[in-house]
Scaffold this active site. Structure first.
Site, PDB file in Angstrom:
ATOM      1  N   ASP A 138     -60.267   3.762 -36.141  1.00 26.53           N
ATOM      2  CA  ASP A 138     -59.464   2.748 -35.717  1.00 26.53           C
ATOM      3  C   ASP A 138     -60.375   1.337 -35.895  1.00 26.53           C
ATOM      4  O   ASP A 138     -61.406   1.464 -35.663  1.00 26.53           O
ATOM      5  CB  ASP A 138     -58.876   2.984 -34.248  1.00 26.53           C
ATOM      6  CG  ASP A 138     -57.659   2.169 -34.076  1.00 26.53           C
ATOM      7  OD1 ASP A 138     -57.171   1.392 -35.029  1.00 26.53           O
ATOM      8  OD2 ASP A 138     -56.994   2.843 -33.273  1.00 26.53           O
ATOM      9  N   ASP A 195     -48.347   1.133 -36.520  1.00 28.54           N
ATOM     10  CA  ASP A 195     -48.260   1.647 -35.066  1.00 28.54           C
ATOM     11  C   ASP A 195     -46.666   1.540 -34.852  1.00 28.54           C
ATOM     12  O   ASP A 195     -46.093   2.087 -33.817  1.00 28.54           O
ATOM     13  CB  ASP A 195     -48.578   0.514 -34.124  1.00 28.54           C
ATOM     14  CG  ASP A 195     -50.017   0.602 -33.926  1.00 28.54           C
ATOM     15  OD1 ASP A 195     -50.571   1.860 -34.181  1.00 28.54           O
ATOM     16  OD2 ASP A 195     -50.751  -0.056 -33.150  1.00 28.54           O
TER      17      ASP A 195
HETATM   18  C1  DGJ Z   1     -54.105   1.559 -32.380  1.00 29.66           C
HETATM   19  C2  DGJ Z   1     -53.636   2.689 -32.965  1.00 29.66           C
HETATM   20  O1  DGJ Z   1     -52.593   2.371 -34.193  1.00 29.66           O
HETATM   21  C3  DGJ Z   1     -52.744   3.791 -32.211  1.00 29.66           C
HETATM   22  O2  DGJ Z   1     -52.144   4.879 -33.164  1.00 29.66           O
HETATM   23  C4  DGJ Z   1     -53.608   4.205 -31.234  1.00 29.66           C
HETATM   24  O3  DGJ Z   1     -54.801   5.059 -32.004  1.00 29.66           O
HETATM   25  C5  DGJ Z   1     -54.262   3.293 -30.646  1.00 29.66           C
HETATM   26  N1  DGJ Z   1     -54.822   1.952 -31.411  1.00 29.66           N
HETATM   27  C6  DGJ Z   1     -55.254   3.459 -29.543  1.00 29.66           C
HETATM   28  O4  DGJ Z   1     -55.947   2.518 -28.841  1.00 29.66           O
END
Ligand code: DGJ
Length: 713
Positions: free
Chosen positions: A464, A534
């Site tokens: 991430d 997201d």
């Molecule tokens: C952003 C990601 O897109 C989410 O799926 C998740 O992993 C969060 N970060 C966790 O902090």
């Protein structure tokens, strides 16, 4: 035959792909590589006719406007359009004058490459223009390598060093399609008509960005659509700040150049050094935007995405804990979710954020990559063993380029983050960006992740990156080109991932950046899939995913089924609709399975099995977007096997007045003489009828959905 030919006399080069051609030649004085053709197949003799023509009949008599379209535009002389290369020499000279040096054509397995070498006539600067064509795709790879040819000299400063310049055929109307959006609304297909002047798409955020993707498609308005017409498209393989410049100059000539964003980024080329610029691909096709997407997908499956045993592996059905447990991760809770996930047929169980030391909320822990003893008193291994015992692989979330101020790492190395000494760096989600441009920081990040995957049986990382760059200062390098960190961060990130993958060949990686903030050909060459957004609301997802597939392969698009009502939008949606939307890419589940009823879990189990049956079609087949979610309430996509013998169709009904839904859906690309059997009902259909009159659709209303699976009878 696809390949590259060179006519020594005419000094021209023709690149041939299965269904397109691309050509250029040297100007009589050898100073310019003149672009001559990008479009339908032509012969080398045709190209030589073009090479013999005056540059541009409309302006040729006017000396001030006489520069021909150039393959790679150096700034200098009578050049007033966007340059691909601009350099400052140590004596103060700031222009470039090329002379031809040499060329080399090499055959590779299924590909032909050309290197064209040009040198400045006076200064120690050379460029190698690289081209590669394949027998299996119409995508053409281009890049440039800039060389300082005097090891004993002074640095040369590059103020703009783009990868390539694409010249479009003469014509005065162009529609530009591109992918724009933002966090939770990535990859929205957007279009505009280009008019004289410049249009710039870019990221200045240190990553590819949610706001725009380095991809474009150009056509003549009214002459191309999803299924028909000429389209010219391009995509850049770079995950840092980038820019694409679309410029229409005098004579209605459109050119598109792109590469590293030059904003705040002069690059000092040390004596004797070279700089290889990112690949910038182009593709031409006549089957509309749909045909262009299929070319991009074929190229990514054949030449970009990591392969094992000669092909891109099918993506496992994944479970991810984020929406279920947030930061409240512990061994018992994850174990319970793992049991439930396994009972649905999930193949890979991923523990998301929250597992490492001090990570009870977003403001602490980033940088301290060891299991939190409060949450995992026995460490990670007992959970990993339990997951393996359930027949699933184990994966873990990491965010290695980041640090919280409240972490052991930051307390030990506050100077490792991007910052300017006289300013307080801006935090975003309570976190700061580690400067991976620094070799010591890059080395530490590599070692930290390597230790994790060496010490534990982890076969998947969700990598991430939850904030964009700000305050890109590198105080220790003051006076030594600290701006290069914009580029070096991403180059070192690539090197870290490449090293990890070569040391851990069984490791898969998902690229995530707060959703789809890092989706591009550069990251796709070293990660297996991308977390597209997201936003997990299936209704919104249809649009995000539709845009994504214009540029990137469905196999690389990770899609989760989450809870209803959706935790972010509050929209309630049927389980089957959520599944059928997520089946359009690599299927995952991200809901809180503990709150799903037994009936829902049984339905989910059947839907997972249904996906597994069509997975090779979705992930390796050819995508036909039959009905776009941008056009109204009904949307559908078809996935056809390479031999045309099997297909899946996903259809989604979104709100629309009763009675206005289509009753049949015309399929595409089938073998017209064949009959296809519905694998569920056993009903047989004639292909011509399916393509002309269509596949009968069941009556459905808002948020209904249907999966069809047909095989040649
Ligand atoms: C952003 C990601 O897109 C989410 O799926 C998740 O992993 C969060 N970060 C966790 O902090």
């Amino acid at each position: 035959m696809p390949g590259i030919s060179h006519d020594d006399q005419a000094r021209t080069w023709l690149l041939r792909t299965p269904a397109s051609a691309y050509g250029f030649g040297l100007s009589p004085d050898g100073a310019t590589v003149r672009h001559l053709h990008w479009g339908a197949p032509i012969e080398h003799e045709d190209l030589n006719v073009l090479a013999g023509r005056p540059d541009d009949p409309s302006v040729q008599r006017m000396a001030w406007a006489r520069q021909p379209p150039a393959e790679y535009v150096p700034w200098g002389g009578l050049r007033f359009d966007e340059p691909t290369l601009k350099a400052d020499f140590p004596d103060g000279t700031r222009t470039i004058e090329w002379g031809y040096d040499s060329q080399l054509i090499t055959e590779e397995d299924g590909a032909t490459a050309l290197t064209l070498r040009l040198r400045d006539r006076r200064y120690p600067l050379a460029v190698e223009l690289g081209y590669r064509v394949f027998t299996s795709t119409d995508v053409i790879e281009r890049w440039a390598r800039i060389r300082h040819t005097d090891p004993g000299g002074q640095p040369i400063v590059l103020h703009q060093a783009l990868s390539a310049n694409w010249c479009l055929p003469a014509g005065d109307h162009w529609r530009l399609r591109y992918l724009a959006g933002g966090h939770v609304g990535e990859t929205q297909l957007t279009d505009t008509v280009l008019t004289p002047g410049k249009l710039v798409l870019e990221s200045r955020r240190g990553i590819t960005s949610h706001q725009a993707s380095p991809w474009f498609a150009l056509d003549h308005p009214g002459h191309a659509d999803e299924t028909h017409g000429e389209v010219w498209s391009g995509a850049l393989a770079w995950s840092g700040s980038w820019k694409l410049v679309f410029e229409i100059t005098q004579g209605d000539r459109l050119h598109v150049c792109g590469g590293y964003n030059d904003f705040d980024s002069p690059l000092a080329l040390p004596p004797g050094a070279d700089l290889v610029l990112p690949v910038f691909c182009g593709v031409y096709g006549t089957e509309g935007t749909g045909g262009i997407s299929r070319s991009w997908h074929d190229y990514q499956l054949g030449h970009v995405l990591p392969r094992r045993s000669g092909q891109v592996p099918l993506r496992p059905v994944l479970y991810n804990s984020w929406e279920a447990t947030g930061f409240a991760v512990d061994e018992a809770g994850q174990g319970e979710l793992a049991e439930l996930a396994a009972s649905l047929g999930v193949e890979l169980f991923v523990v998301d954020d929250g597992w490492f030391t001090g990570r009870t909320h977003a403001a602490a822990g980033l940088g301290d990559w060891a299991a939190d003893p409060a949450k995992f008193p026995r460490g990670l291994d007992p959970l990993i063993e339990r997951v393996h015992g359930l027949g699933m692989r184990f994966g873990l979330w990491v965010e290695p380029e980041m640090v919280n101020e409240d972490s052991e790492l930051y307390r030990a190395h506050p100077d490792w983050v991007f910052h300017f000494p006289g300013r307080a760096p801006a935090e975003w989600r309570h976190q700061l960006v580690l400067n991976l441009g620094r070799p010591d920081v890059a080395g530490w990040v590599h070692a930290a992740v390597d230790r994790l995957v060496t010490d534990h049986d982890i076969s998947f990382l969700k990598w991430d990156m939850n904030r964009h760059f700000s305050d890109p200062g590198w105080p220790d390098e003051l006076g030594h080109n600290p701006e290069r960190a914009w580029v070096d961060h991403t180059r070192n990130l690539y090197a870290i991932i490449d090293r990890l993958r070569s040391a851990h060949p069984g490791l898969d990686i998902e690229s995530c950046s707060g959703g789809g903030g890092r989706a591009d050909l550069g990251i796709l060459a070293r990660t297996d899939q991308i977390w597209a957004s997201d936003n997990t609301d299936a209704a919104d997802r249809l649009l995000i995913q539709d845009g994504f597939t214009h540029a990137y392969a469905p196999a690389a698009m990770m899609c989760w089924v989450t809870d209803s009502p959706n935790p972010f939008t509050g929209r309630p949606l049927p389980l089957s609709f959520r599944f059928h939307v997520a089946m359009a890419g690599a299927l995952g589940i991200g809901g809180d399975l503990r709150r799903w009823s037994a009936a829902e879990r049984e339905e989910a189990r059947q839907l997972v099995a249904g996906y597994q049956a069509i997975r090779p079609l979705v992930q390796r087949g050819r995508l036909y977007r039959l009905a776009s979610p941008r056009d109204g309430g009904f949307a559908a996509s078809q996935y056809l096997s390479a031999d045309g013998g099997e297909l899946a169709v996903l259809a989604w009904w979104r709100p629309r007045p009763y009675g206005s839904y289509p009753t049949a859906l015309r399929l595409a690309g089938l073998d017209p003489a064949a009959r296809y059997r519905d694998m569920v009902t056993g009903e047989e259909h004639r292909a011509r009828v399916l393509m002309q009159a269509g596949l009968p659709l069941p009556p459905r209303i808002d948020y209904g959905s249907q999966l069809f699976h047909l095989r040649r009878a």
